[in-house]
Design an enzyme around this catalytic site. Structure first.
Site, PDB file in Angstrom:
ATOM      1  N   ASP A 139       0.897  -1.231  -0.371  1.00  0.00           N
ATOM      2  CA  ASP A 139      -0.072   0.231  -0.143  1.00  0.00           C
ATOM      3  C   ASP A 139       0.717   1.102  -0.028  1.00  0.00           C
ATOM      4  O   ASP A 139       0.498   2.536   0.806  1.00  0.00           O
ATOM      5  CB  ASP A 139      -0.757   0.118   1.291  1.00  0.00           C
ATOM      6  CG  ASP A 139      -2.376   0.748   1.116  1.00  0.00           C
ATOM      7  OD1 ASP A 139      -2.364   1.650   0.019  1.00  0.00           O
ATOM      8  OD2 ASP A 139      -2.734   1.713   2.557  1.00  0.00           O
ATOM      9  N   CYS A 189     -18.451 -14.709  -6.068  1.00  0.00           N
ATOM     10  CA  CYS A 189     -19.625 -13.372  -5.265  1.00  0.00           C
ATOM     11  C   CYS A 189     -21.012 -13.933  -6.231  1.00  0.00           C
ATOM     12  O   CYS A 189     -21.649 -13.735  -5.102  1.00  0.00           O
ATOM     13  CB  CYS A 189     -19.434 -11.402  -6.642  1.00  0.00           C
ATOM     14  SG  CYS A 189     -17.836 -10.409  -5.150  1.00  0.00           S
TER      15      CYS A 189
END
Length: 311
Positions: free
Chosen positions: A126, A180
């Protein structure tokens, strides 16, 4: 060098998942990223438009493989229900994850470069222009969900991601498939409709963006009246996810356990937070990204609009 040996070393260092990605044609991913940027969905996050994000070879011209890792950060303590208390996102309630990940990644990179002369390794967590979620999916860590988080089968989406770029040609893992299905719980649960369509999040509507990244003096009213206690991030779309509800398990990384003061801080206290109090309270914390005036703004918005719009 043996790919399995490298992956075993990652697990020995305490990472919970590890996978290897080859360097594929990123044209489709880059087109999606560019379309997202063109729609203005990055809001004020100008760094998302860094050209290196679309070509990993600009970060390391010699790169042949990307070693991806994931670290489970889930802690079970629930968010306060009473309106006088503030809610802080799970990822930031303990020690700064950058420090924890960087220490492990540095050890991993150092070990890798010691195995043979000429091995190059560069790590990120990150902290650079790299599409970490895309690479995690390519490496088989998990899949990018409709709320744009990476979901793993073992830990849900409560994971931090890291990468090591290397000039080693390693055996890649199979990219993860999407799981999903027809579920739209995250889309339906978002109070500000920030998930404009499956897999697309508009930061301009996202509570997490506004509480952490928005530097404006005032929050938009459309956000303020939907905060419902959130002052640092927002976990609503993760909380409702069936994968998280079924597979979340408490982390074994002690540094991610919440600091007591981050579990149920009072909105009235945060609304008057001084720079000195901020400095003392958020040392070694990812919450330092939220500056004192932003804490005051976020808390005051909750206090003002919470009283206006409470049931």
């Amino acid at each position: 060098m043996d790919s399995e040996q490298i992956k075993q070393k990652a697990l020995n260092l305490g990472f919970h998942k590890v996978g290897i990605a080859a360097i594929p044609d990123m044209q489709d991913n880059n087109q999606r990223l560019q379309a997202w940027l063109n729609q203005g969905y990055a809001a004020d996050m100008a760094w998302m438009n860094h050209p290196k994000r679309q070509d990993i070879r600009q970060l390391m011209p010699e790169v042949q493989s990307v070693i991806c890792v994931a670290l489970n950060y889930y802690t079970p303590q629930q968010y306060p229900e009473e309106k006088e208390f503030a809610k802080i996102s799970r990822y930031a309630r303990g020690r700064d994850y950058h420090r924890v990940l960087h220490k492990k990644l540095k050890n991993f990179s150092d070990w890798l470069q010691q195995q043979k002369e000429g091995i190059q390794a560069r790590y990120y967590a990150d902290t650079g222009p790299i599409q970490d979620k895309v690479w995690a999916q390519q490496a088989g860590i998990g899949w990018i969900a409709k709320n744009s988080n990476v979901i793993t089968r073992e830990y849900g989406s409560w994971v931090f991601l890291g990468e090591i770029l290397t000039n080693l040609t390693l055996t890649p893992d199979t990219p993860h498939t999407q799981h999903c299905g027809t579920c739209t719980r995250c889309i339906e649960a978002c109070p500000t409709q920030a998930i404009t369509q499956p897999f697309v999040v508009d930061a301009n509507r996202c509570i997490a963006y506004h509480t952490i990244e928005n530097r404006a003096e005032m929050l938009p009213e459309t956000i303020s009246k939907q905060l419902n206690g959130w002052v640092a991030g927002c976990d609503i779309c993760q909380e409702v996810c069936p994968w998280n509800q079924r597979f979340a398990q408490e982390t074994d990384v002690t540094e991610f356990q919440p600091y007591p003061e981050n579990l149920a801080p009072k909105l009235t206290e945060l609304a008057e937070l001084s720079p000195t109090e901020w400095d003392q309270r958020f040392r070694a914390s990812a919450l330092r990204r939220i500056k004192p005036q932003m804490w005051r703004r976020n808390a005051r918005a909750n206090l003002e609009f919470g009283s206006k719009f409470q049931d």
